[in-house]
Design a protein around this motif. Structure first.
Motif, short mmCIF file in Angstrom:
data_model
loop_
_atom_site.label_atom_id
_atom_site.label_comp_id
_atom_site.label_asym_id
_atom_site.label_seq_id
_atom_site.Cartn_x
_atom_site.Cartn_y
_atom_site.Cartn_z
N GLN A 148 28.76 57.65 65.83
CA GLN A 148 29.47 58.21 64.67
C GLN A 148 28.42 58.73 63.70
OE1 GLN A 148 31.66 54.54 64.03
NE2 GLN A 148 30.69 54.35 62.03
N THR A 173 27.69 61.56 59.99
CA THR A 173 28.12 62.50 58.96
C THR A 173 27.81 63.89 59.48
OG1 THR A 173 27.63 60.91 57.20
CG2 THR A 173 27.78 63.23 56.57
N TYR A 216 33.30 63.46 58.62
CA TYR A 216 32.69 62.31 59.29
C TYR A 216 33.24 62.27 60.71
CZ TYR A 216 30.62 57.72 59.84
OH TYR A 216 29.85 56.67 60.26
N PHE A 255 34.16 53.86 57.26
CA PHE A 255 32.81 54.36 57.06
C PHE A 255 32.82 55.58 56.15
CE2 PHE A 255 32.99 52.10 61.07
CZ PHE A 255 31.96 51.18 60.90
N GLN A 312 33.45 54.51 52.56
CA GLN A 312 32.28 53.94 51.90
C GLN A 312 31.29 55.01 51.48
OE1 GLN A 312 32.11 50.55 51.12
NE2 GLN A 312 30.58 51.41 49.75
N ILE A 313 31.12 56.03 52.30
CA ILE A 313 30.22 57.14 51.94
C ILE A 313 30.68 57.80 50.65
CG2 ILE A 313 29.49 59.47 52.63
CD1 ILE A 313 29.48 58.37 55.56
#
Length: 164
Positions: free
Chosen positions: A25, A27, A92, A121, A124-125
């Motif tokens: 995974q 960005t 993402y 995830f 959170q970013i």
């Protein structure tokens, strides 16, 4: 033959249970804007209570016969009196291996289950970026990907019915 290849537990792949494995995974694209800083960070602006908007999109693409990319895109902004305090745009993504999933279930698994795995995830970013921008962390509300999928399918059926 592919059916004769053991899957690690002694059973052939044809007998194996369906599985979804996240391989990686990452960005894919990310942008955070704080166009009115430092004015937007003042207490007076912060006390106004910003209006939040959020758009969610999930897209998929096949990479091989069993591997797929799912991209979760979250785009949002906070405004006070029509002026943008901050804005973000995050794509993402993850690569997933789907084994023994019937073809008619592949797309729903990718846009519901895989997006659900990516969501914490991505959330959170965004929270970290908003906080690094000088604001309290913004936690994207929980998203019901199954409901979004159902809405999209109903929308497509309605469009097909109108075109017929």
């Amino acid at each position: 033959m592919a059916n004769d290849i053991p899957n690690g537990n002694g059973a052939g792949t044809a007998d194996a249970a369906p599985s979804v494995n996240a391989l990686i995974q990452y960005t894919k694209d990310f942008s955070f804007e704080n166009p009115k800083a430092p004015r937007s960070l003042s207490q007076q602006e912060a006390q106004q209570g910003p209006q939040m908007s959020l758009q969610v999109n999930v897209s998929t693409s096949a990479l091989s016969e069993t591997e797929y990319e799912t991209v979760l895109q979250l785009e949002g902004k906070a405004e006070v009196k029509g002026e943008t305090l901050f804005a973000f745009d995050l794509s993402y993504a993850g690569v997933f291996r789907l084994v023994n999933i019937p073809q008619e279930h592949v797309h729903p698994v990718l846009v519901i289950d895989c997006a659900r795995l990516l969501f914490p995830f991505a959330r959170q970013i965004i929270a970290d970026a908003v906080q690094a921008g000088g604001f309290p962390p913004f936690y994207v509300p929980t998203i019901d990907f199954a409901a979004l999928f159902q809405q999209r399918m109903q929308q497509l059926q309605a469009e097909q019915g109108a075109n017929a």
